[in-house]
Scaffold this active site. Structure first.
Site, PDB file in Angstrom:
ATOM      1  N   ARG A 158      -2.318  69.231  59.854  1.00  0.00           N
ATOM      2  CA  ARG A 158      -2.437  67.831  59.437  1.00  0.00           C
ATOM      3  C   ARG A 158      -1.063  67.170  59.352  1.00  0.00           C
ATOM      4  NH1 ARG A 158      -1.055  65.835  54.726  1.00  0.00           N
ATOM      5  NH2 ARG A 158      -0.856  67.940  53.880  1.00  0.00           N
ATOM      6  N   ARG A 159      -0.100  67.881  58.771  1.00  0.00           N
ATOM      7  CA  ARG A 159       1.253  67.320  58.667  1.00  0.00           C
ATOM      8  C   ARG A 159       1.926  67.243  60.033  1.00  0.00           C
ATOM      9  NH1 ARG A 159       2.143  71.283  53.969  1.00  0.00           N
ATOM     10  NH2 ARG A 159       1.388  70.159  52.139  1.00  0.00           N
ATOM     11  N   LYS A 178      -7.952  72.630  47.646  1.00  0.00           N
ATOM     12  CA  LYS A 178      -7.990  72.365  49.087  1.00  0.00           C
ATOM     13  C   LYS A 178      -8.238  73.637  49.901  1.00  0.00           C
ATOM     14  CE  LYS A 178      -3.010  72.553  50.142  1.00  0.00           C
ATOM     15  NZ  LYS A 178      -1.881  71.796  50.693  1.00  0.00           N
ATOM     16  N   ASP A 179      -8.098  74.837  49.273  1.00  0.00           N
ATOM     17  CA  ASP A 179      -8.366  76.090  49.981  1.00  0.00           C
ATOM     18  C   ASP A 179      -9.848  76.439  50.022  1.00  0.00           C
ATOM     19  OD1 ASP A 179      -5.674  76.480  50.439  1.00  0.00           O
ATOM     20  OD2 ASP A 179      -5.391  77.896  48.790  1.00  0.00           O
ATOM     21  N   CYS A 193     -10.444  73.511  56.476  1.00  0.00           N
ATOM     22  CA  CYS A 193      -9.184  73.141  55.833  1.00  0.00           C
ATOM     23  C   CYS A 193      -8.015  73.148  56.797  1.00  0.00           C
ATOM     24  CB  CYS A 193      -8.900  74.072  54.658  1.00  0.00           C
ATOM     25  SG  CYS A 193      -8.727  75.807  55.120  1.00  0.00           S
ATOM     26  N   ARG A 243      10.142  78.896  52.368  1.00  0.00           N
ATOM     27  CA  ARG A 243      10.227  77.685  53.193  1.00  0.00           C
ATOM     28  C   ARG A 243      11.476  76.871  52.857  1.00  0.00           C
ATOM     29  NH1 ARG A 243       4.140  75.737  54.577  1.00  0.00           N
ATOM     30  NH2 ARG A 243       3.153  77.773  54.479  1.00  0.00           N
ATOM     31  N   ARG A 262       5.422  79.535  57.970  1.00  0.00           N
ATOM     32  CA  ARG A 262       4.568  79.968  56.870  1.00  0.00           C
ATOM     33  C   ARG A 262       5.413  80.708  55.859  1.00  0.00           C
ATOM     34  NH1 ARG A 262      -0.232  84.086  57.291  1.00  0.00           N
ATOM     35  NH2 ARG A 262      -0.045  83.725  55.071  1.00  0.00           N
TER      36      ARG A 262
END
Length: 321
Positions: free
Chosen positions: A126-127, A78-79, A239, A150, A144
């Site tokens: 997106r989230r 996805k990157d 992305c 996290r 981040r």
């Protein structure tokens, strides 16, 4: 025979992913593989990914490939920018980990048990957009850092969040899936295109290695990712855009079929366009392009070009599986 040099980012997740590929290649071909750590601009910077540009986590690996400092590289798929890189080839897409998003919350809570005003952290626009779209009155905050950083925001001694949302795949690869309090249904939180998938890349003219790496390729995963990324490319979204896509392969009346769902969500969650298409794995790219066209016809272009709310650029804060 000399060991193959596998380039990888130095994060715990990247190293785990690369070690998994190295072990799989040894098992399939008998070739020795050594990991070579490459530091990327994304690893050095604390700036938002949106400010650094698409592909910030992969460009240094690709430069090392081009300079023949490494023989192949492993990326979180996805990157990768959607445009093909001249001279390089995705030689394998190994079997995909579970692509869904996962919640880690205090006291073992699931999403609908979080009280109004609860603070939930994530690095992906997106989230953030989809959390807002649920209308649960949550306080969504951009974060981040690596997976461990996290999670400590929820369960460490200095915890300041009620929950975080991460990709389940990364937690599984790090052996931390038991900390998940809820795996989020794609009907609530549609994954990012290619989430949970890896891309094994080498130089296109290294034909012997292209053939060797093909032993790791998983055709169903490649077809699903092809459909999802074709949708993203046709939307001309990077992305960091609030675009989601998830393709599943299932047995149909006339053989295997791809069922592709796609969504474009405004950053504040106020607008949410979700559509789907089906087709054969051989037509994966065309399915993605067609669904993107459907989304654009339904008004997705007005969401993609709309200005982000104040501070939203800072809300896309890094890639993590």
């Amino acid at each position: 025979m000399t060991a193959l040099r596998l380039g990888t980012r130095g994060s715990a997740l990247a190293m785990a992913q690369s070690q998994h590929v190295a072990d799989a290649l040894r098992a399939a071909t008998g070739r020795d593989v050594e990991l070579v750590e490459i530091v990327t601009a994304g690893d050095r910077s604390t700036a938002p990914v949106a400010a650094l540009g698409v592909g910030v986590f992969v460009s240094a690996l690709r430069d090392a490939l081009g300079a023949k400092e490494i023989d192949f590289a492993v990326h979180s798929y996805k990157d990768l920018p959607t445009a093909a890189h001249p001279g390089l080839h995705i030689a394998a897409v190994p079997p995909r980990e579970d692509p869904r998003d996962a919640l880690i919350a205090r006291d073992g809570r699931i999403l609908n048990e979080l009280p109004p005003g609860a603070t939930i952290g994530t690095g992906a626009l997106r989230r953030i957009a989809q959390l807002h779209a649920l209308g649960l009155q949550l306080q969504v905050t951009p974060i981040r850092g690596n997976v461990d950083t996290r999670i400590r925001r929820v369960s460490g001694p200095d915890a300041d969040l009620d929950a975080v949302v991460l990709a389940r795949a990364g937690l599984a690869r790090l052996g931390r899936a038991d900390e998940i309090t809820e795996t989020l249904d794609p009907m609530l939180m549609l994954p990012a295109p290619a989430q949970g998938a890896l891309a094994v890349e080498c130089r296109a003219d290294d034909t012997d290695l292209v053939e060797l790496l093909a032993a790791l390729d998983h055709a169903p995963t490649r077809a699903a990712v092809t459909a999802e990324r074709a949708l993203l490319a046709t939307l001309e979204a990077g992305c960091s855009a609030p675009v989601a896509a998830f393709a599943e392969l299932a047995e149909g009346d006339h053989g295997d079929e791809i069922y592709l769902r796609g969504a474009v969500i405004s950053p504040d969650g106020a607008r949410d366009i979700r559509l789907s298409r089906t087709g054969t794995p051989a037509d994966a790219a065309e399915i993605g392009k067609a669904l993107a066209t459907d989304l654009l016809d339904a008004g997705a272009d007005t969401i993609l070009v709309a200005p982000m709310p104040s501070g939203a650029q800072a809300q896309q804060l890094g890639s993590t599986e």
